[in-house]
Write a protein that holds these residues in place. Structure first.
Motif, mmCIF file in Angstrom:
data_model
loop_
_atom_site.group_PDB
_atom_site.id
_atom_site.type_symbol
_atom_site.label_atom_id
_atom_site.label_comp_id
_atom_site.label_asym_id
_atom_site.label_seq_id
_atom_site.Cartn_x
_atom_site.Cartn_y
_atom_site.Cartn_z
ATOM 1 N N HIS A 1 -3.150 4.414 -5.917
ATOM 2 C CA HIS A 1 -4.254 4.587 -4.969
ATOM 3 C C HIS A 1 -4.391 6.016 -4.444
ATOM 4 O O HIS A 1 -5.447 6.395 -3.955
ATOM 5 N N HIS B 1 -7.069 8.340 -1.222
ATOM 6 C CA HIS B 1 -6.732 9.491 -0.376
ATOM 7 C C HIS B 1 -7.259 10.828 -0.892
ATOM 8 O O HIS B 1 -7.457 11.755 -0.129
ATOM 9 N N ASP C 1 -5.662 4.029 4.738
ATOM 10 C CA ASP C 1 -4.755 2.927 4.367
ATOM 11 C C ASP C 1 -5.042 1.681 5.192
ATOM 12 O O ASP C 1 -5.127 0.566 4.680
ATOM 13 N N GLY D 1 0.836 -1.207 0.000
ATOM 14 C CA GLY D 1 0.000 0.000 0.000
ATOM 15 C C GLY D 1 0.868 1.253 0.000
ATOM 16 O O GLY D 1 0.572 2.230 -0.679
HETATM 17 FE FE LIG Z 1 -1.946 5.307 1.233
#
Ligand SMILES: [Fe+2]
Ligand code: FES
Length: 415
Positions: free
Chosen positions: A186, A191, A330, A180
């Motif tokens: 991502h 986020h 996360d 991650g």
């Molecule tokens: Fe992250």
């Protein structure tokens, strides 16, 4: 996608496993120094790489990390008395020093001095060497003959006023956390939720290059004007990330066991102490840090309460996830993949190019370790690196431009 066997190799960290043995060749964070603040203070439980241990600071200030099980009749040393240069099991009074030597066996008064000396010579409790750097206690759990110098990690060398560190437990395998941390795609979804807005602007390139400390993950954006905008994040063996952000930041995914990870998150400034405003930004729980239940390493927003997801915020777009804080986002999504993600069930896409390369590199490092080849990160100075962002002409060698920018020669002295 990985085979089930490869997935096992990368994720399992207990004694005797390939990744567990590889990690044991490096220094591992066990606790914050303040958890054992004073000589003879109460010991604390530590679970690392699937081993239950007890950490204590003896009368002379030396640190001991010993097996939780007393070698006499397996009682927990956590309940022990930390007194007069050793930890004494309260069941029958056996006492051990920080090196694991038995120094007192008061439960056999009838034994002769010779018999006692023999017992003391033979009875040892498993113990691991420790040191303190950056207000963190680090342990070395590998073969004594391979113990490396402590790495020159920049965040461990700045004064305490230039660092803000927290930790929290992630209820999942360490590799989900690390993947991650190095997943470039991502960010615009989980986020920020701004992928739509940026869609037409740039082409994205992914580079993952092995180095003497681990590897470099570069995400390049090509706006079509001749220069590539590179964002460089560093993976330092075996589970460190140096984040390219302001202030500088770092993560450490220290495996508690196969299914739990202690994530240390650190903001640091190499140049000057944090201002109050900067510190407030770090402490509010909006960045990489989580707000924890007081006195614990559990985030307030956790799996048990669905991370206090706010569906109204998610629906209105005020927040893409409806979850507050990068660290919580996360944690939520990595835990949602299960205690150990089944990578044989994935369908990887072009945007996973960096993740695929990272897995290949980790598998190669496991193979090198098994073959007795040299490992990255064995030289302390190789950790003198910093993540960064820069522009370089299209067509320039990524390796060359990256290498001259990530190395930092002048570090603060170790303390
Ligand atoms: Fe992250
Ligand atoms: S079990 Fe620890 S002294 Fe007996």
């Amino acid at each position: 996608m990985l085979s089930p066997k490869e997935n096992e190799m990368l994720t399992r960290v207990g004694p005797g496993t390939p990744m567990g043995e590889l990690m044991r060749r490096y220094w591992i964070p066990a606790a914050f120094s303040h958890q054992i603040a004073a000589p003879d203070c109460p010991p604390v439980r530590v679970r690392l790489l699937g081993e239950n241990l007890v950490l204590f600071r003896d009368t002379g200030g030396r640190i001991g990390l010993v097996d939780e099980r007393c070698p006499h009749r397996t009682a927990s040393m956590f309940y022990g008395r930390n007194e007069d240069h050793g930890l004494r099991c309260v069941y029958h009074g056996l006492k051990f020093d920080v090196d694991g030597n038995c120094v007192d066996v008061p439960c056999i008064p009838q034994a002769s001095e010779v018999q006692k000396r023999n017992i003391l010579a033979q009875l040892k409790i498993k113990s691991y060497p420790c040191l303190e750097r950056g207000d963190v206690v680090w342990a070395y759990m590998g073969p004594p003959e391979h113990k490396p110098e402590f790495p020159d990690l920049e965040w461990t060398r700045v004064p305490a006023s230039q660092r803000y560190a927290t930790r929290h437990i992630q209820e999942c395998n360490w590799l989900q956390g690390l993947e991650g941390g190095f997943d470039p795609t991502h960010l615009s979804f989980l986020h920020r939720g701004d992928a739509e807005k940026n869609r037409s602007i740039v082409v994205t390139l992914y580079e993952v290059v092995p180095t003497d400390f681990g590897f470099v993950v570069g995400t390049g954006r090509d706006p079509g004007k001749g220069d590539i905008l590179w964002n460089i994040n560093l993976m330092l063996m075996p589970f460190h990330k140096i984040i390219s952000s302001v202030p500088h930041a770092a993560h450490v995914w220290a495996p508690i066991d196969d299914e739990n990870t202690m994530l240390y998150s650190i903001d640091f400034s190499p140049e000057r102490p944090f201002t109050e405003a900067a510190l407030a930004r770090s402490t509010e729980g909006r960045g990489i840090h989580t707000e924890n239940i007081p006195g614990t390493d559990r985030a307030i927003r956790n799996k048990g309460n669905d991370y206090l997801i706010d569906r109204a915020q998610q629906a209105s777009g005020a927040s893409y996830t409806g979850m507050k804080g990068l660290g919580v986002q996360d944690c939520a999504i990595q835990e949602s993949m299960g205690p150990i993600a089944d990578r044989s069930a994935e369908h990887l896409l072009a945007c996973d190019a960096a993740i695929i390369k990272i897995r290949r590199l980790l598998l190669q490092t496991l193979k090198d370790h098994a073959d007795g080849k040299p490992l990255p990160g064995m030289r302390a100075e190789s950790y003198r690196v910093r993540s960064t962002r820069y522009e370089a002409p299209r067509g320039a060698s990524f390796e060359a431009t990256m290498n001259e920018r990530v190395r930092v020669d002048a570090l603060m002295p170790a303390k």
